[in-house]
Design a protein around this motif. Sequence first.
Motif, PDB file in Angstrom:
ATOM      1  N   LEU D  68     -83.536  26.921 102.099  1.00 17.31           N
ATOM      2  CA  LEU D  68     -82.443  26.993 101.141  1.00 17.31           C
ATOM      3  C   LEU D  68     -81.297  26.104 101.625  1.00 17.31           C
ATOM      4  O   LEU D  68     -81.145  25.854 102.817  1.00 17.31           O
ATOM      5  CB  LEU D  68     -81.944  28.438 100.994  1.00 17.31           C
ATOM      6  CG  LEU D  68     -82.942  29.466 100.449  1.00 17.31           C
ATOM      7  CD1 LEU D  68     -82.248  30.803 100.257  1.00 17.31           C
ATOM      8  CD2 LEU D  68     -83.538  28.984  99.134  1.00 17.31           C
ATOM      9  N   CYS D  69     -80.464  25.657 100.652  1.00 19.33           N
ATOM     10  CA  CYS D  69     -79.344  24.793 101.013  1.00 19.33           C
ATOM     11  C   CYS D  69     -78.248  25.636 101.670  1.00 19.33           C
ATOM     12  O   CYS D  69     -78.248  26.869 101.530  1.00 19.33           O
ATOM     13  CB  CYS D  69     -78.799  24.073  99.768  1.00 19.33           C
ATOM     14  SG  CYS D  69     -77.757  25.103  98.710  1.00 19.33           S
ATOM     15  N   PRO D  70     -77.320  25.012 102.373  1.00 18.46           N
ATOM     16  CA  PRO D  70     -76.267  25.740 103.089  1.00 18.46           C
ATOM     17  C   PRO D  70     -75.444  26.671 102.193  1.00 18.46           C
ATOM     18  O   PRO D  70     -75.011  27.731 102.635  1.00 18.46           O
ATOM     19  CB  PRO D  70     -75.380  24.610 103.641  1.00 18.46           C
ATOM     20  CG  PRO D  70     -76.293  23.451 103.771  1.00 18.46           C
ATOM     21  CD  PRO D  70     -77.254  23.566 102.627  1.00 18.46           C
ATOM     22  N   ILE D  71     -75.227  26.286 100.938  1.00 18.56           N
ATOM     23  CA  ILE D  71     -74.423  27.129 100.051  1.00 18.56           C
ATOM     24  C   ILE D  71     -75.206  28.401  99.695  1.00 18.56           C
ATOM     25  O   ILE D  71     -74.655  29.510  99.743  1.00 18.56           O
ATOM     26  CB  ILE D  71     -74.033  26.377  98.759  1.00 18.56           C
ATOM     27  CG1 ILE D  71     -73.128  25.182  99.099  1.00 18.56           C
ATOM     28  CG2 ILE D  71     -73.324  27.320  97.801  1.00 18.56           C
ATOM     29  CD1 ILE D  71     -72.739  24.342  97.895  1.00 18.56           C
ATOM     30  N   CYS D  72     -76.472  28.245  99.345  1.00 17.79           N
ATOM     31  CA  CYS D  72     -77.263  29.416  98.964  1.00 17.79           C
ATOM     32  C   CYS D  72     -77.506  30.359 100.133  1.00 17.79           C
ATOM     33  O   CYS D  72     -77.603  31.567  99.965  1.00 17.79           O
ATOM     34  CB  CYS D  72     -78.600  28.972  98.363  1.00 17.79           C
ATOM     35  SG  CYS D  72     -78.434  28.279  96.709  1.00 17.79           S
ATOM     36  N   ILE D  73     -77.591  29.799 101.314  1.00 21.35           N
ATOM     37  CA  ILE D  73     -77.865  30.610 102.490  1.00 21.35           C
ATOM     38  C   ILE D  73     -76.659  31.443 102.910  1.00 21.35           C
ATOM     39  O   ILE D  73     -76.793  32.589 103.353  1.00 21.35           O
ATOM     40  CB  ILE D  73     -78.300  29.686 103.672  1.00 21.35           C
ATOM     41  CG1 ILE D  73     -79.830  29.655 103.755  1.00 21.35           C
ATOM     42  CG2 ILE D  73     -77.707  30.133 104.984  1.00 21.35           C
ATOM     43  CD1 ILE D  73     -80.383  28.845 104.889  1.00 21.35           C
ATOM     44  N   GLN D  74     -75.473  30.872 102.726  1.00 18.42           N
ATOM     45  CA  GLN D  74     -74.272  31.528 103.204  1.00 18.42           C
ATOM     46  C   GLN D  74     -73.946  32.794 102.428  1.00 18.42           C
ATOM     47  O   GLN D  74     -74.005  32.816 101.199  1.00 18.42           O
ATOM     48  CB  GLN D  74     -73.091  30.551 103.108  1.00 18.42           C
ATOM     49  CG  GLN D  74     -71.839  31.045 103.792  1.00 18.42           C
ATOM     50  CD  GLN D  74     -70.697  30.053 103.632  1.00 18.42           C
ATOM     51  OE1 GLN D  74     -70.698  29.251 102.716  1.00 18.42           O
ATOM     52  NE2 GLN D  74     -69.714  30.133 104.521  1.00 18.42           N
ATOM     53  N   ASP D  75     -73.614  33.862 103.140  1.00 18.16           N
ATOM     54  CA  ASP D  75     -73.279  35.116 102.490  1.00 18.16           C
ATOM     55  C   ASP D  75     -71.763  35.269 102.455  1.00 18.16           C
ATOM     56  O   ASP D  75     -71.138  35.673 103.440  1.00 18.16           O
ATOM     57  CB  ASP D  75     -73.915  36.290 103.244  1.00 18.16           C
ATOM     58  CG  ASP D  75     -73.722  37.612 102.498  1.00 18.16           C
ATOM     59  OD1 ASP D  75     -74.106  38.657 103.042  1.00 18.16           O
ATOM     60  OD2 ASP D  75     -73.171  37.583 101.363  1.00 18.16           O
ATOM     61  N   THR D  76     -71.153  34.930 101.315  1.00 16.95           N
ATOM     62  CA  THR D  76     -69.697  35.018 101.203  1.00 16.95           C
ATOM     63  C   THR D  76     -69.265  36.352 100.619  1.00 16.95           C
ATOM     64  O   THR D  76     -68.081  36.683 100.616  1.00 16.95           O
ATOM     65  CB  THR D  76     -69.155  33.918 100.266  1.00 16.95           C
ATOM     66  OG1 THR D  76     -69.735  34.129  98.969  1.00 16.95           O
ATOM     67  CG2 THR D  76     -69.527  32.537 100.767  1.00 16.95           C
ATOM     68  N   GLY D  77     -70.218  37.088 100.080  1.00 20.39           N
ATOM     69  CA  GLY D  77     -69.877  38.365  99.458  1.00 20.39           C
ATOM     70  C   GLY D  77     -69.343  38.196  98.039  1.00 20.39           C
ATOM     71  O   GLY D  77     -69.074  39.182  97.341  1.00 20.39           O
ATOM     72  N   ILE D  78     -69.190  36.943  97.597  1.00 21.84           N
ATOM     73  CA  ILE D  78     -68.684  36.713  96.240  1.00 21.84           C
ATOM     74  C   ILE D  78     -69.877  36.672  95.291  1.00 21.84           C
ATOM     75  O   ILE D  78     -70.741  35.790  95.402  1.00 21.84           O
ATOM     76  CB  ILE D  78     -67.930  35.370  96.172  1.00 21.84           C
ATOM     77  CG1 ILE D  78     -66.801  35.349  97.209  1.00 21.84           C
ATOM     78  CG2 ILE D  78     -67.400  35.125  94.770  1.00 21.84           C
ATOM     79  CD1 ILE D  78     -65.695  36.339  96.952  1.00 21.84           C
ATOM     80  N   LYS D  79     -69.937  37.622  94.356  1.00 17.40           N
ATOM     81  CA  LYS D  79     -71.145  37.727  93.517  1.00 17.40           C
ATOM     82  C   LYS D  79     -70.993  36.970  92.202  1.00 17.40           C
ATOM     83  O   LYS D  79     -71.127  37.533  91.112  1.00 17.40           O
ATOM     84  CB  LYS D  79     -71.451  39.204  93.274  1.00 17.40           C
ATOM     85  CG  LYS D  79     -71.615  39.982  94.574  1.00 17.40           C
ATOM     86  CD  LYS D  79     -72.107  41.401  94.322  1.00 17.40           C
ATOM     87  CE  LYS D  79     -72.187  42.157  95.665  1.00 17.40           C
ATOM     88  NZ  LYS D  79     -72.805  43.476  95.518  1.00 17.40           N
ATOM     89  N   GLN D  80     -70.695  35.665  92.335  1.00 19.84           N
ATOM     90  CA  GLN D  80     -70.550  34.829  91.143  1.00 19.84           C
ATOM     91  C   GLN D  80     -71.592  33.721  91.181  1.00 19.84           C
ATOM     92  O   GLN D  80     -71.952  33.233  92.255  1.00 19.84           O
ATOM     93  CB  GLN D  80     -69.147  34.210  91.088  1.00 19.84           C
ATOM     94  CG  GLN D  80     -68.037  35.220  90.898  1.00 19.84           C
ATOM     95  CD  GLN D  80     -66.662  34.639  91.179  1.00 19.84           C
ATOM     96  OE1 GLN D  80     -66.541  33.640  91.892  1.00 19.84           O
ATOM     97  NE2 GLN D  80     -65.644  35.248  90.632  1.00 19.84           N
ATOM     98  N   LEU D  81     -72.074  33.335  90.001  1.00 19.66           N
ATOM     99  CA  LEU D  81     -73.014  32.219  89.905  1.00 19.66           C
ATOM    100  C   LEU D  81     -72.454  31.226  88.901  1.00 19.66           C
ATOM    101  O   LEU D  81     -72.288  31.540  87.724  1.00 19.66           O
ATOM    102  CB  LEU D  81     -74.388  32.716  89.425  1.00 19.66           C
ATOM    103  CG  LEU D  81     -75.436  31.596  89.261  1.00 19.66           C
ATOM    104  CD1 LEU D  81     -75.815  31.021  90.626  1.00 19.66           C
ATOM    105  CD2 LEU D  81     -76.687  32.109  88.552  1.00 19.66           C
ATOM    106  N   MET D  82     -72.119  30.006  89.366  1.00 18.63           N
ATOM    107  CA  MET D  82     -71.589  28.973  88.480  1.00 18.63           C
ATOM    108  C   MET D  82     -72.714  28.034  88.066  1.00 18.63           C
ATOM    109  O   MET D  82     -73.357  27.414  88.920  1.00 18.63           O
ATOM    110  CB  MET D  82     -70.459  28.180  89.142  1.00 18.63           C
ATOM    111  CG  MET D  82     -69.769  27.237  88.156  1.00 18.63           C
ATOM    112  SD  MET D  82     -68.554  26.081  88.876  1.00 18.63           S
ATOM    113  CE  MET D  82     -67.288  27.210  89.434  1.00 18.63           C
ATOM    114  N   ILE D  83     -72.939  27.960  86.745  1.00 20.78           N
ATOM    115  CA  ILE D  83     -73.954  27.049  86.230  1.00 20.78           C
ATOM    116  C   ILE D  83     -73.302  25.692  85.989  1.00 20.78           C
ATOM    117  O   ILE D  83     -72.304  25.602  85.261  1.00 20.78           O
ATOM    118  CB  ILE D  83     -74.532  27.576  84.898  1.00 20.78           C
ATOM    119  CG1 ILE D  83     -75.108  28.979  85.104  1.00 20.78           C
ATOM    120  CG2 ILE D  83     -75.605  26.633  84.366  1.00 20.78           C
ATOM    121  CD1 ILE D  83     -75.521  29.657  83.812  1.00 20.78           C
TER     122      ILE D  83
END
Lengths: 208, 208, 208, 208
Positions: D68-83
């Motif tokens: 997975l890419c660094p952004i997807c791997i990182q757990d920020t706790g923010i449950k938002q998905l920007m399309i």
Amino acid sequence: MNSIDKLAELFQKFPGIGKRQARRFVYFLLHKDNIYIQKLINEIANIKKEINQCKECYRFYPENGKSLCPICIQDTGIKQLMIVEKDADLENVHKTNLYEGKYFVLGGFIASHDKKKSYARTEQLLDKIKRDIENKELDEVIFGLSISPEAEHTRMRLYNMIHENYPDLIFSTLGRGLSSGTELEYSDIETLKYALESRITQNKKQNI
Amino acid sequence: MNSIDKLAELFQKFPGIGKRQARRFVYFLLHKDNIYIQKLINEIANIKKEINQCKECYRFYPENGKSLCPICIQDTGIKQLMIVEKDADLENVHKTNLYEGKYFVLGGFIASHDKKKSYARTEQLLDKIKRDIENKELDEVIFGLSISPEAEHTRMRLYNMIHENYPDLIFSTLGRGLSSGTELEYSDIETLKYALESRITQNKKQNI
Amino acid sequence: MNSIDKLAELFQKFPGIGKRQARRFVYFLLHKDNIYIQKLINEIANIKKEINQCKECYRFYPENGKSLCPICIQDTGIKQLMIVEKDADLENVHKTNLYEGKYFVLGGFIASHDKKKSYARTEQLLDKIKRDIENKELDEVIFGLSISPEAEHTRMRLYNMIHENYPDLIFSTLGRGLSSGTELEYSDIETLKYALESRITQNKKQNI
Amino acid sequence: MNSIDKLAELFQKFPGIGKRQARRFVYFLLHKDNIYIQKLINEIANIKKEINQCKECYRFYPENGKSLCPICIQDTGIKQLMIVEKDADLENVHKTNLYEGKYFVLGGFIASHDKKKSYARTEQLLDKIKRDIENKELDEVIFGLSISPEAEHTRMRLYNMIHENYPDLIFSTLGRGLSSGTELEYSDIETLKYALESRITQNKKQNI
């Protein structure tokens, strides 16, 4: 710096390509299939292997086992040498099939300010003219340069360097006048002067 | 519709002026002092009163008590007639002081499609040429038109209409070639053809 | 200088009109019929006679026997005052029918450099706000300025001049975010910041 | 066809590159040293080898041993998905550091006409949303698309496909309003509507 950044940086050196378009090129390639990528890589490698620079006129041409380009090799009997700034100029004139003489790609203009480095192959041009005259292969030197102060300065300097040594050599410049799409209302005084002086008669000697 | 709208609508008829700029003109005038407004109104009224259209060449010139414009009245002894499309063309050539002959403002091109209405003063031109030849005042007709398909079509049609009646009359067109700022790389084949054919020799007969 | 030159000179003062287009305007008028010319002259004279500048908001409006413009006269009950830079801004907002408050045309920005003359009607604005508050007719001042450093500077200076005297007065600015035709790829960080912060929820409270 | 022509033809496929510029690229490379050519070839080969496409969000990222890419791997706790539509959009938002949620690169818009092929990864997006909701990792879907009819159509279609299955899922769009450099005079009614509705209060709750 990762590959995307490195390749974008290399693309930024391409003429007219800024940061944004360089990056767009990289994403374009990321989306292309491996076949295209391989072809691109091959052809980029090939131009260095398969394209020569002619020893006489300095244009680029496909390697064909000969040391001179097809234009320089061909004997048309026309003893004219057209000096152009770059390959693109030569190509544009050559494809019209209107000119049967030889060419010389100067490679750049002669700067009016000494500081600015010049890429003009002045020495090689002088040598070629000397050779061609000794071989009785040159009657006329045509300045096939674009119209600009730089080009005009280059033309003057070259004329001054060459003409005194060869009093019988004819020097000419491409005709000036109205170009395609010109609007008379906007033509500058120089263009109008040439256009008036070099009027083309319709019904007497020359026909349009 | 109020004055702002009415005036904007009139400004929209100006060449090259759209809805937005027309409105900007109105607000510009609303902010100007009465002195400027009065001058503007006066000069707009004046051009109709004080500017005549010459009966010979159809250009506009300041009323000066004579029925012909200063160019038509002057006897330079040069028996040339340059046909131009509009006043702006005449002005641009005239201010160079390179041409001493007469002019004729055609007023428009001759359309290649019959449907399109033509503003060309063809009849008046034919009459003038007839008069000038009878008065032994015309040796050469110069087509001083811009370079475009419409202009070329106009030139051809006029030449066909005129030349058979006057076998000794010379017809010429303004010289074609590279115009100021031209880049050889982008010149089209027509321009290159003319540029090559009308080369200017530097050191023999003609000098630049 | 003849009429053609004088009129062209006056036209050169029009916004965005250079020497060439000014002359084109004159020739355009020379070719127009007297009816059009008369209408043009009449309407130019009329805008000064028939267009007033509102004493309250300083916009231009057709004279209608009243001393205030239709917007200032109308009592909508909406106690908002939108400060705009010029009439064209007011017009553009007003025609959307989205805003029912009052306007004030500032007339220019407040320059950040003291040297540059400012056309901003700052005094008149302060007076109007004072009057409106005394008449209990003002709850909110909206800055309806374009987005630019000059506009932002103007907003800051006006806010500083006004807010301390009126602690209950609300000050607001037009929302920032993605505008029509925006490409996300090219949006700057400021625009993105506003766009993210002012997200519009689709299915809960607000609907699009 | 020689190497110059073949390479120019390949360059013509680059986004925004026509016949002329493609040829200029080839001459540019002919003039470059072998070191640059070799780097260019290497990096073009590398991006295919060293750049992966993330299995979760479909953006391109440098291969780093993880799937997975660094952004997807990182757990920020923010449950938002920007399309977003493409990588360039993601990059532009990501570099602002204003958003800490996850992304999904759609790859194209959903065409309003069925004939036009769509590159949008609709299936993969639906699967991801399903997965993220099952893993309790998604509260809000943000449409981070540019402002255009195509983007709006895509947003509508995606919203319709998704929202009924997930009644608690929040859907939002990036805020609309005046963007940087906007002139109020030219803003369209949509932009003005959003700008008025999402006014930012200066002195009460929110600060600018």
